[in-house]
Design an enzyme around this catalytic site. Structure first.
Site, PDB file in Angstrom:
ATOM      1  N   ASP A  74      22.862  17.013  46.354  1.00  0.00           N
ATOM      2  CA  ASP A  74      22.407  16.190  47.468  1.00  0.00           C
ATOM      3  C   ASP A  74      20.921  15.921  47.229  1.00  0.00           C
ATOM      4  O   ASP A  74      20.328  16.488  46.298  1.00  0.00           O
ATOM      5  CB  ASP A  74      22.636  16.956  48.777  1.00  0.00           C
ATOM      6  CG  ASP A  74      22.040  16.250  49.983  1.00  0.00           C
ATOM      7  OD1 ASP A  74      22.270  15.036  50.130  1.00  0.00           O
ATOM      8  OD2 ASP A  74      21.335  16.908  50.762  1.00  0.00           O
ATOM      9  N   ASP A 103      18.075  14.608  50.201  1.00  0.00           N
ATOM     10  CA  ASP A 103      17.230  14.960  51.351  1.00  0.00           C
ATOM     11  C   ASP A 103      17.559  16.347  51.883  1.00  0.00           C
ATOM     12  O   ASP A 103      18.717  16.662  52.186  1.00  0.00           O
ATOM     13  CB  ASP A 103      17.409  13.929  52.473  1.00  0.00           C
ATOM     14  CG  ASP A 103      16.758  12.600  52.140  1.00  0.00           C
ATOM     15  OD1 ASP A 103      15.527  12.522  52.182  1.00  0.00           O
ATOM     16  OD2 ASP A 103      17.498  11.648  51.813  1.00  0.00           O
ATOM     17  N   ASP A 131      22.639  21.076  51.593  1.00  0.00           N
ATOM     18  CA  ASP A 131      21.863  21.804  52.595  1.00  0.00           C
ATOM     19  C   ASP A 131      22.399  21.601  54.003  1.00  0.00           C
ATOM     20  O   ASP A 131      21.977  22.297  54.934  1.00  0.00           O
ATOM     21  CB  ASP A 131      20.406  21.338  52.567  1.00  0.00           C
ATOM     22  CG  ASP A 131      20.258  19.905  53.067  1.00  0.00           C
ATOM     23  OD1 ASP A 131      19.680  19.703  54.142  1.00  0.00           O
ATOM     24  OD2 ASP A 131      20.751  18.982  52.384  1.00  0.00           O
TER      25      ASP A 131
END
Length: 230
Positions: free
Chosen positions: A7, A9, A164
């Protein structure tokens, strides 16, 4: 394993914490509270829920537009010079050493993602990048991961993801990938389920050890299924 998909961001660069602090401050100036639980709904996906919350709780549509402009200006100030999260470069370097293909799957725009990757000089590490510009639905829909893995030319069973957020985890799992969760300060409170491994930081464990743990869990899962079938 033949490939890893990251991922962006909140995982590679913790833009998510800065966005939360930014919107919380701007909204507070307009008399509106923003809890981390409310903000977490948009982490890893689009901002529709956040802007819906703002528009429903502010009397003037004009004020909503002003908030967006103020937030983007303040974000630039708060973000300053972007920094990679701990362990990111080590993982990218080790992935190359291990012969893994490297992909990226992000619900943000390609322009946003690539500008950061190039500024932080890690753009060349990525064999494939898929962003919201490449799909009809962003996370938690699995399309981003499906397209990233297809472009990498490997089976989903030969790839794993780093995420995250809860939306990102759901997307990776729906695509059939094992997922390692590395929360940041605004996602640490989320109730993650279905991950294969959870780390507080990529600096905590070498990538080869992560791979060993994933392989071990897969063997244990296979043994359990064999016992059930017998």
């Amino acid at each position: 394993m033949k490939a890893v998909v990251f991922d962006f961001d909140g995982l590679i660069v913790d833009t998510e914490t800065v966005w939360y602090e930014t919107f919380k401050e701007v909204l507070n100036n307009h008399g509106l509270e923003l809890s981390v639980e409310q903000f977490a709904r948009v982490i890893g996906t689009d901002d529709a829920d956040l802007y819906s919350y703002i528009e429903k709780n502010l009397p003037s549509p004009v004020e909503s537009v002003v908030i967006k402009d103020e937030a983007h200006e303040l974000f630039t100030v708060k973000m300053g010079e972007p920094a990679l999260r701990d362990g990111v470069v080590d993982y990218l370097m080790e992935a190359k050493e291990l012969g893994l293909k490297i992909g990226l799957a992000s619900s943000s725009s390609r322009e946003w993602v690539e500008s950061y990757l190039k500024k932080l000089t890690i753009f060349p590490y990525f064999d494939v990048i898929r962003t919201r510009d490449d799909v009809s639905r962003v996370k938690p829909d699995p399309e981003l991961y499906v397209k990233a893995v297809e472009a990498l030319g490997v089976a989903v069973t030969d790839a794993f993801a780093f995420e995250d957020s809860l939306n990102g985890l759901k997307a990776a799992r729906a695509a059939g990938l094992n997922c390692v969760v590395v929360p940041n300060s605004v996602t640490a409170h989320l109730e993650f389920t279905g991950y294969c491994l959870k780390l507080s930081s990529m600096g905590d464990l070498r990538l080869k050890h992560v791979l060993n743990l994933i392989n071990q869990k897969e063997v244990e899962k296979g043994d359990a299924l064999e016992r059930i079938s017998n």
